[in-house]
Design an enzyme around this catalytic site. Structure first.
Site, PDB file in Angstrom:
ATOM      1  N   ASP A 284      66.988  58.442  62.247  1.00 46.21           N
ATOM      2  CA  ASP A 284      67.691  57.760  63.331  1.00 46.21           C
ATOM      3  C   ASP A 284      66.632  57.099  64.224  1.00 46.21           C
ATOM      4  O   ASP A 284      65.434  57.360  64.103  1.00 46.21           O
ATOM      5  CB  ASP A 284      68.588  58.731  64.115  1.00 46.21           C
ATOM      6  CG  ASP A 284      69.702  57.993  64.866  1.00 46.21           C
ATOM      7  OD1 ASP A 284      69.620  56.751  64.980  1.00 46.21           O
ATOM      8  OD2 ASP A 284      70.644  58.645  65.346  1.00 46.21           O
TER       9      ASP A 284
HETATM   10  C1  BGC Z   1      72.333  56.078  66.829  1.00 42.66           C
HETATM   11  C2  BGC Z   1      72.703  55.758  65.392  1.00 42.66           C
HETATM   12  C3  BGC Z   1      72.600  54.288  65.147  1.00 42.66           C
HETATM   13  C4  BGC Z   1      71.188  53.848  65.471  1.00 42.66           C
HETATM   14  C5  BGC Z   1      70.934  52.381  65.209  1.00 42.66           C
HETATM   15  C6  BGC Z   1      71.019  55.427  67.249  1.00 42.66           C
HETATM   16  O1  BGC Z   1      70.839  55.497  68.617  1.00 42.66           O
HETATM   17  O2  BGC Z   1      72.260  57.459  66.996  1.00 42.66           O
HETATM   18  O3  BGC Z   1      74.006  56.221  65.141  1.00 42.66           O
HETATM   19  O4  BGC Z   1      72.934  53.999  63.839  1.00 42.66           O
HETATM   20  O5  BGC Z   1      70.942  54.093  66.848  1.00 42.66           O
HETATM   21  O6  BGC Z   1      71.550  51.581  66.128  1.00 42.66           O
END
Ligand code: BGC
Length: 750
Positions: A284
């Site tokens: 993530d």
């Molecule tokens: C979130 C994810 C997301 C990623 C990309 C993160 O802050 O937890 O769910 O896919 O950002 O935007």
């Protein structure tokens, strides 16, 4: 599994290294072998890097970025939302980088791209995997037109705490429903043919336990023992693998003391060895380097090492792989085979996507927001809505009545779209006010918002709203939460209607005595304890998306019959949380008969253990509305439950039949549900577990026979040794309209 570290000296970035894998027979693996044999270490590490831009940056392509792509130092990009930039960067990758390896462009396309569908929790309330699949397909067709071939969805975190803002993105509290939806999302995004340029690679996220954040506070610690993990939190992820999902995302959270992005147990043992996943894992956003803040890694280099060792293949946005993998390999800390495995997994997905044959996007602009897409979005919104209360059959509305349209969400084109809608434009939203005006015309609608937005604390416009109510027969109050109050980093400790919405509702009731329909648009169940008795009907609409207005109007007017069912238990109060239907029995289970309420205790009572049960004196032990609950304009009756045997072996099948009658004059859809209870086991078992469900359409006075087969897969669970077992003993099979159903038959497994 720990990988052996072989002493390995490389001249960094200058030579090609052999993949050092057995030569594969599989033609795809052979292609990867051949490509990898030409790649330098720098290029290999490049494949593991996903550079990010903020979701809003549209600016200008920097020379740095173009050069990095040209030199093969980037494998994927997130949030490049300009078609020309996408085309230009892909052209550089394909035509100018050393081995012409295409980029994958990624984006959070969570519940629609331009045509916005209901938030995922709302889609879960449809209990309709086919519809969910169609919605995902539409999202892929629209997003791929902009070059997005990889979405960070579906989110498969089981969520038992509505304070957690990301419950809005989740499939709810139940592993069986979530698993059915998981497979549907994967099929829809990826389509039957991953190499179709309108397909998007799906990403099962956030692996795993993120939804169990303590106290519902986002990013918080999760503690889940292993059999609970395997029985409740892992199934939707395993289902995604079975459905062919190509990528996984390792979550932000720590689980049982180890941040997931550094967990060999999860990323290697469970995901790859047990489930045979052969796609790739992306971290993530910065979750690799956040392992330093977690207190699990000393510094960035340590974080890069632990993430790579555990099984993260691509690093989102933070750059510890780019900065340290070379060093870690040259020092002999990280085995080159591990890097080869990571790169192989990424290339495998790129080949499967057909990117080497067709790296460029196919423009389907004419399909974006097409009539068909909007119709599907409206249908999904209709099916997601859950009618929670309908005193005196207030709904559907009578066509001759006059309506006061009040509340902060009646005309809220942005908020009706919900969280995670980077590409949805509020200009395309059809609001409830617009839709109702279209149906009834101005003569029947008195609009007075009363509050400008959900958190508004000003009572300055209360009088106008009350006057509008006085001039009407029924109040339609559009309340709830702005979209920004749920989603990532938007946990709430108080989950009642924010601002002074409760005060306005109370004044409306007190001063006008008019019947009130409360339409809630929100990213989570809302605690209604202060206003439940002030309102006559409640429709939970979640954040329904672009077509919220027409969908809500269809339900309110009876053009559509509500068929959504709760994918989560709806708490009476915050104090009851966590509250979920598949809980354990405890040694002192609560019951209605012996429940003692706070006001039943005599004043000055002797210290005694009144009731002696697992309940709250002030809020009992049951939620306000159970999992699976939802009313309809029809009336459904369950009868004639029969099972084929009351005694069977572990491998035998059990046929369950029952009948549903629509005793009303309205055609409708019932969501029939089957739950099992395993009465005792080598570890304690939940009081009920959903095992089957089905949307059944019934014409007025129709009677339909439903038949289901229970087999080993429905009876087994992970025991204390984390083995999948069916244990002998007593079971009950329940059928009915929600998790509270008592219609049951018992059987024994020998
Ligand atoms: C979130 C994810 C997301 C990623 C990309 C993160 O802050 O937890 O769910 O896919 O950002 O935007």
């Amino acid at each position: 599994m720990r990988r052996l570290v072989l002493p390995f000296v490389v001249t960094l970035g200058l030579f090609s290294c052999e993949p050092n894998q057995p030569v594969a027979e599989d033609p795809l693996e052979k292609k990867i072998d051949s490509l990898m044999s030409k790649m330098t270490l720098v290029e290999k590490i490049g494949q593991t890097a996903q550079r990010g831009t903020s979701s809003r940056v549209k600016g200008k392509l920097s020379d740095d970025l173009k050069n990095a792509v040209r030199e093969g130092r980037i494998g994927s990009l997130i949030n490049v939302m300009n078609k020309e930039f996408v085309d230009e960067l892909q052209r550089i990758a394909v035509e100018e980088s050393p081995n012409g390896i295409p980029l994958i462009f990624a984006r959070d396309v969570i519940h629609g791209f331009k045509t916005i569908f209901p938030i995922p929790l709302g889609q879960a309330a449809t209990w309709n995997p086919t519809l969910v699949e169609e919605g995902a397909r539409i999202a892929a067709v629209e997003a791929s037109s902009y070059g997005v071939r990889w979405t960070f969805a579906p989110m498969l975190d089981i969520a038992r705490d509505p304070r957690w803002g990301r419950i809005a993105e989740s499939p709810g509290e139940d592993p069986y429903l979530a698993s059915a939806l998981s497979a549907a999302y994967v099929r829809g995004f990826q389509s039957e043919d991953l190499s179709d340029p309108t397909s998007m690679v799906a990403c099962a996220k956030h692996f795993v336990g993120y939804g169990a954040a303590e106290g519902g506070r986002d990013y918080n610690t999760a503690v889940i023992h292993e059999s609970l993990l395997r029985n409740v939190y892992l199934p939707p992820f395993q289902k995604a693998v079975e459905a062919g999902v190509q990528t996984f995302m390792s979550g932000f959270n720590e689980l049982n003391g180890i941040p997931v992005s550094g967990s060999e147990f999860l990323l290697d043992q469970v995901l790859r060895q047990e489930w045979g996943f052969d796609g790739f894992v992306v971290s993530d956003w910065n979750s690799v380097t956040e392992m330093i803040a977690h207190g699990y890694c000393k510094d960035e280099k340590d974080a890069a090492f632990k993430a790579a060792r555990a099984g993260v293949d691509m690093e989102m946005t933070s750059q510890s792989f780019e900065n340290y993998l070379q060093e870690l390999i040259s020092e002999g800390q990280l085995d080159i085979n591990q890097l080869n495995r990571m790169v192989r997994a990424i290339l495998r997905v790129k080949f499967r996507m057909g990117l080497f044959d067709q790296p460029y996007r196919v423009d389907n602009e004419e399909l974006i927001l097409s009539e068909n897409h909007l119709r599907k979005a409206q249908d999904a919104a209709i099916q997601s809505m859950v009618l929670l209360k309908n005193e005196n059959d207030l709904l559907p509305l009578k066509s001759t009545q006059k309506f006061a349209v009040i509340g902060p969400l009646a005309e809220a084109p942005l908020d009706q779209l919900g969280t995670w809608i980077f590409d949805g434009d509020k200009e395309n939203s059809v609001t409830s006010l617009t839709a109702l005006n279209e149906i009834f015309g101005n003569g029947q609608i008195n609009f007075s918002q009363g509050l400008d937005y959900s958190r508004d604390r000003s009572k300055a416009n209360f009088d106008k709203a009350i006057m509008a109510a006085q001039q009407s027969d029924v109040v339609l109050f559009f309340g709830g939460e702005e979209a920004i109050l749920s989603g990532e980093a938007h946990s709430r400790a108080h989950i009642n209607l924010p601002g002074v919405q409760e005060d306005l509702l109370k004044e409306l009731k007190k001063k006008t005595k008019k019947p009130i329909v409360l339409v809630i648009q929100a990213g989570r169940p809302i605690v209604l304890e202060n206003i439940i008795s002030e309102v006559d009907a409640i429709l939970m609409a979640w954040h329904p998306g672009t077509m919220a207005g027409p969908a809500i109007a269809d339900i309110l007017t009876g053009k559509a019959n509500p068929s959504g069912r709760l994918p989560v238990s709806w708490p009476k109060s915050v104090g009851q949380i966590p509250i979920y239907y598949n809980h354990k029995q405890t040694g002192r289970p609560a019951s209605q008969e012996s429940f003692v309420g706070i006001d039943d205790i005599p004043i000055g009572a002797w210290q005694s253990s009144l009731g002696n049960e697992s309940h709250y004196l002030d809020d009992g032990f049951e939620p306000l509305y159970p999992f699976g609950f939802g009313l309809s304009y029809s009336k459904f009756i369950y009868t004639d439950l029969n099972i084929s045997s009351d005694s069977l072996g572990k491998h035998d099948e059990l046929t369950v039949t029952f009948e549903i009658t629509n005793s009303s004059k309205n055609e409708g859809v019932e969501v029939a549900q089957l739950y099992l209870r395993d009465h005792y086991g080598s570890i304690t078992r939940p009081v009920k577990e959903l095992k089957k469900f089905k949307r059944v359409a019934l014409k007025p006075k129709d009677k339909v026979k439903v038949e289901w087969t229970i087999d080993k897969s429905d009876l087994e669970y992970y025991n204390a040794e984390n083995k999948l077992v069916v244990e002998p003993g007593q079971f009950s099979v329940f059928v009915g309209a929600n998790a509270n159903t008592t219609l049951k038959k018992d059987f024994w497994i020998k």
